[in-house]
Design an enzyme around this catalytic site. Structure first.
Site, PDB file in Angstrom:
ATOM      1  N   TYR A  56       0.854  -1.202   0.000  1.00  0.00           N
ATOM      2  CA  TYR A  56       0.000   0.000   0.000  1.00  0.00           C
ATOM      3  C   TYR A  56       0.882   1.241   0.000  1.00  0.00           C
ATOM      4  CZ  TYR A  56      -3.638  -3.324   1.585  1.00  0.00           C
ATOM      5  OH  TYR A  56      -4.488  -4.398   1.710  1.00  0.00           O
ATOM      6  N   HIS A 125       0.022 -12.049   1.140  1.00  0.00           N
ATOM      7  CA  HIS A 125      -0.993 -11.198   0.515  1.00  0.00           C
ATOM      8  C   HIS A 125      -1.714 -11.922  -0.625  1.00  0.00           C
ATOM      9  CE1 HIS A 125      -1.828  -6.614  -0.056  1.00  0.00           C
ATOM     10  NE2 HIS A 125      -2.925  -7.314  -0.228  1.00  0.00           N
ATOM     11  N   PRO A 205     -15.415  -4.406   3.432  1.00  0.00           N
ATOM     12  CA  PRO A 205     -16.743  -4.778   3.947  1.00  0.00           C
ATOM     13  C   PRO A 205     -17.837  -3.789   3.558  1.00  0.00           C
ATOM     14  CG  PRO A 205     -15.419  -3.827   5.701  1.00  0.00           C
ATOM     15  CD  PRO A 205     -14.501  -4.003   4.519  1.00  0.00           C
ATOM     16  N   GLY A 207     -18.008  -2.653   0.485  1.00  0.00           N
ATOM     17  CA  GLY A 207     -18.069  -2.707  -0.980  1.00  0.00           C
ATOM     18  C   GLY A 207     -17.320  -1.543  -1.606  1.00  0.00           C
ATOM     19  N   GLY A 209     -16.928   1.303  -0.464  1.00  0.00           N
ATOM     20  CA  GLY A 209     -17.705   2.525  -0.253  1.00  0.00           C
ATOM     21  C   GLY A 209     -19.081   2.484  -0.907  1.00  0.00           C
TER      22      GLY A 209
END
Ligand SMILES: NC(=O)c1ccc[n+]([C@@H]2O[C@H](COP(=O)([O-])OP(=O)(O)OC[C@H]3O[C@@H](n4cnc5c(N)ncnc54)[C@H](OP(=O)(O)O)[C@@H]3O)[C@@H](O)[C@H]2O)c1
Length: 326
Positions: A56, A125, A205, A207, A209
């Site tokens: 990230y 990952h 979780p 989606g 946003g």
């Protein structure tokens, strides 16, 4: 905030995904002070579980999390990931490198950036097709023995990989996408995790946003926001998928909660071994999302949510789907 156990690792049942503070999403990296405040507010509210990854940024998200948890390390269950887009051994290609040599290099970098001497939950990952999972988990088990890692996790691993990994060293958690519009995990993976005593950490979780109702078109998204290339947000699918949001909003109005809280409360209702990590870079949304811990959906509301129409479009683009182990 209630706690749950992920294969023996205790975490707040709502965590905080830090990814969008630094990467992929509109506004990433633009207000680090607010991101740090969001992490601090989460800790104040009893959120203990913070999720990041070396990829990230790359690297900048771990650095940010490291800065934010400085002086508060004992309050935090720090989760990070290796082998998902970066190879430190010079391997060519998409950076899926879970070779023991890569893990050794990756862990040192993550520890340094996070400003800690141990990682509480260290995930692979993405499954690396060119390294047997036994070798990967063997290397992770050595890190556990050395105290650099406390628990190990897998992300987007399929059933066979999970079984083989768990036979070498206990796996504490599987991370995969799970939400009101992504329920594939329920058929085979969730029963397997329960059989083996492995916890489930649902990523995205909300989606990405979408399930919050805050994103009804792509108009406000930056040109490089990754959702512009996600099949569920593109072409006719976006409009079709709004039916899902409309229904979540209707349940939210009835429950006197926000759609984001409903999406999280529904996940929490799926079991005591599930700990979602909603992502946000804003204090106000940390507060809103954490408050889902106090929401009890009625059986009728859960049934209504279970009956939502299926999403149109794959959950990742072709390249993203190709690196998911099945
Ligand atoms: N293992 C993997 O391969 C993998 C893949 C993806 C993600 N993850 C992890 O999962 C975490 C969460 O996933 P995610 O960030 O992709 O998706 P998400 O949690 O489903 O959604 C994040 C998006 O929702 C917005 N949002 C958050 N709370 C909101 C609210 N209450 N109302 C309206 N909008 C809200 C955020 O915007 P603002 O920031 O502007 O609030 C952000 O754009 C990541 O941080 C990462 O740690 C892991």
């Amino acid at each position: 905030m209630k706690r749950v156990s992920l294969g023996g690792l205790e975490v707040s049942r709502i965590g905080l995904g830090a990814m969008s503070m630094s990467a992929y999403y509109t506004g990433a990296g633009t207000d680090e002070a607010e991101s740090v405040r969001a992490i601090h507010r989460a800790l104040e509210l009893g959120v203990t579980h913070i999720d990041t990854a070396e990829v990230y940024g790359p690297y900048t998200n771990e650095e940010l999390v490291g800065r934010a948890v400085k002086g508060r390390r004992e309050q935090v269950v720090l989760a990070t990931k290796f082998g998902g887009g970066i190879s430190h051994t010079g391997r060519e290609g998409v950076g899926l490198d879970s070779s023991p040599a890569n893990i050794r290099l990756a862990v040192e970098g993550s520890l340094k950036r996070l400003g800690t001497d141990h990682i509480d939950l260290y995930y692979q990952h993405r499954v690396d097709p060119s390294t047997p999972i036994e070798e990967t988990v063997g290397a992770l088990a050595e890190l556990v023995a050395e105290g650099k890692v406390r628990h190990i996790g897998l992300s987007e691993a399929g059933p066979e990989t999970i079984r083989r990994a768990h036979a070498v060293h206990p796996v504490a958690a599987l991370q995969t996408e799970y939400s009101l519009w992504t329920r594939d995990v329920e058929e085979e993976l969730l029963p397997l995790l329960r059989e083996l005593g492995i916890g489930l950490v649902p990523y995205s979780p909300l989606g990405h946003g979408f399930l919050t109702g805050a994103l009804r078109s792509l108009d406000g998204l930056a040109a490089d926001d990754w959702r512009r290339g996600n099949p569920r947000f593109t072409g006719e699918n976006l409009g079709r998928n709004l039916r899902i949001v409309d229904e979540v909003e209707a349940v939210a109005a009835e429950a006197d909660a926000t759609p984001a809280q409903i999406a999280l409360a529904w996940l929490l209702a799926q079991g005591e071994d599930i700990a979602p990590i909603p992502g946000t870079k804003r204090v106000s949304r940390v507060e809103e999302n954490s408050a889902a811990d106090g929401i009890e959906l009625t059986a009728e509301q859960i049934a209504r949510l279970n009956d939502l129409p299926a999403a149109h479009g794959d959950r990742h683009d072709e390249i993203g789907m190709a690196v998911i182990d099945r």
